[in-house]
Design a protein around this motif. Structure first.
Motif, mmCIF file in Angstrom:
data_model
loop_
_atom_site.group_PDB
_atom_site.id
_atom_site.type_symbol
_atom_site.label_atom_id
_atom_site.label_comp_id
_atom_site.label_asym_id
_atom_site.label_seq_id
_atom_site.Cartn_x
_atom_site.Cartn_y
_atom_site.Cartn_z
ATOM 1 N N LEU A 24 0.829 -1.205 0.000
ATOM 2 C CA LEU A 24 0.000 0.000 0.000
ATOM 3 C C LEU A 24 0.867 1.260 0.000
ATOM 4 O O LEU A 24 0.542 2.250 -0.662
ATOM 5 N N TYR A 25 1.953 1.192 0.740
ATOM 6 C CA TYR A 25 2.883 2.323 0.808
ATOM 7 C C TYR A 25 3.498 2.601 -0.563
ATOM 8 O O TYR A 25 3.599 3.756 -0.997
ATOM 9 N N GLY A 26 3.900 1.538 -1.258
ATOM 10 C CA GLY A 26 4.470 1.702 -2.589
ATOM 11 C C GLY A 26 3.477 2.320 -3.560
ATOM 12 O O GLY A 26 3.823 3.203 -4.351
ATOM 13 N N GLU A 27 2.226 1.865 -3.485
ATOM 14 C CA GLU A 27 1.199 2.415 -4.371
ATOM 15 C C GLU A 27 0.970 3.897 -4.084
ATOM 16 O O GLU A 27 0.850 4.713 -5.012
ATOM 17 N N ALA A 28 0.926 4.244 -2.801
ATOM 18 C CA ALA A 28 0.707 5.646 -2.430
ATOM 19 C C ALA A 28 1.898 6.510 -2.826
ATOM 20 O O ALA A 28 1.732 7.641 -3.301
ATOM 21 N N ALA A 29 3.104 5.979 -2.644
ATOM 22 C CA ALA A 29 4.308 6.741 -2.996
ATOM 23 C C ALA A 29 4.358 7.008 -4.496
ATOM 24 O O ALA A 29 4.675 8.123 -4.934
ATOM 25 N N GLU A 30 4.044 5.999 -5.286
ATOM 26 C CA GLU A 30 4.050 6.177 -6.741
ATOM 27 C C GLU A 30 2.935 7.130 -7.175
ATOM 28 O O GLU A 30 3.112 7.910 -8.114
ATOM 29 N N ALA A 31 1.797 7.073 -6.478
ATOM 30 C CA ALA A 31 0.710 8.003 -6.790
ATOM 31 C C ALA A 31 1.092 9.438 -6.446
ATOM 32 O O ALA A 31 0.535 10.387 -6.998
ATOM 33 N N ALA A 32 2.067 9.589 -5.542
ATOM 34 C CA ALA A 32 2.554 10.921 -5.165
ATOM 35 C C ALA A 32 3.692 11.381 -6.069
ATOM 36 O O ALA A 32 4.277 12.442 -5.837
ATOM 37 N N GLY A 33 4.025 10.575 -7.082
ATOM 38 C CA GLY A 33 5.066 10.957 -8.029
ATOM 39 C C GLY A 33 6.461 10.551 -7.620
ATOM 40 O O GLY A 33 7.441 11.053 -8.174
#
Length: 237
Positions: free
Chosen positions: A204-213
């Motif tokens: 989930l952290y990876g997905e959120a980080a990538e969504a943050a650019g």
């Protein structure tokens, strides 16, 4: 500009040396002229290669920078448009001395966890991800390491590839553009990849980080699940 200044200084120094050695009242002999010019030429030839290397050396830039990065997650984008996000309260120092923490992250107690030393844009994106992880998924997170000095980077690399493959200035940590993070459960750091709760959190952290650019270390061949970095700024060694 430097190409013009340095030769000018050299010519002025040669002229001064000539006047000191051979005042106007005492004309130099042909042999003295040859020796002086030979010495001056030797100095000039010796100084030219290092100067050219310095002037013409290409700038060392970390790869894959992209100044067009924009957050893809609407919640993260909204957070970044609002007030400045504030880091969570720091964990007590003893949390980083636990045996299980040292096993997963050697020398972590020496790490820098000062949010002020991170790039401001990167810090705000990371804090927005922390916010999403807490409010959307129920995970509290902590910064394990942000800025990392070149000296510490060398020590970690010397400890072996299982600790770090990057040498000094080969990591975005040296530019305040990378961070290593983990989860907090019941006041304790949870880093282990064998913990199913933590593994779900890393995804989930990876997905959120990538969504943050940002770039997530979980995509790498040598996975670094808690690592994120922002490649939007030129960083020179």
């Amino acid at each position: 500009m430097l190409l013009l200044i340095v030769p000018s200084i050299f010519i002025a120094a040669v002229a001064c040396g000539w006047l000191l050695l051979f005042p106007p009242r005492r004309a130099p002999s042909p042999r003295q002229r040859r020796l002086f010019l030979l010495g001056a030429g030797t100095v000039l030839l010796s100084a030219t290669p290092p100067l050219l290397v310095r002037l013409l050396r290409p700038r060392q830039v970390l790869p894959a920078f992209d100044d067009s990065v924009r957050p893809a997650d609407p919640q993260i984008a909204a957070l970044l448009q609002g007030e400045q996000l504030v880091p969570p309260p720091p964990l007590p120092p003893l949390a980083f001395f636990a045996a299980e923490v040292e096993l997963q992250r050697p020398m972590l107690w020496q790490a820098d966890r000062d949010w002020q030393r991170l790039d401001k844009d990167f810090a705000q994106r990371l804090l927005a991800v922390f916010n999403v992880m807490r409010e959307r998924h129920g995970y509290e997170m902590a910064l394990l390491e942000g800025y990392r000095s070149p000296e510490r980077q060398e020590r970690l690399a010397a400890a072996g590839s299982h600790v770090s493959n990057a040498r000094a200035f080969q990591s975005f940590h040296q530019y305040g553009l990378a961070a290593d993070c983990a989860f907090v459960r019941e006041g304790r750091l949870v880093i282990s990849e064998r913990d199913s709760w933590a593994m779900r959190g890393y995804q989930l952290y990876g997905e959120a980080a990538e969504a943050a650019g940002m770039v997530w270390g979980g995509r790498w061949a040598m996975m670094d699940l808690g690592h994120t970095e922002l490649r939007t700024r030129e960083a020179r060694a």
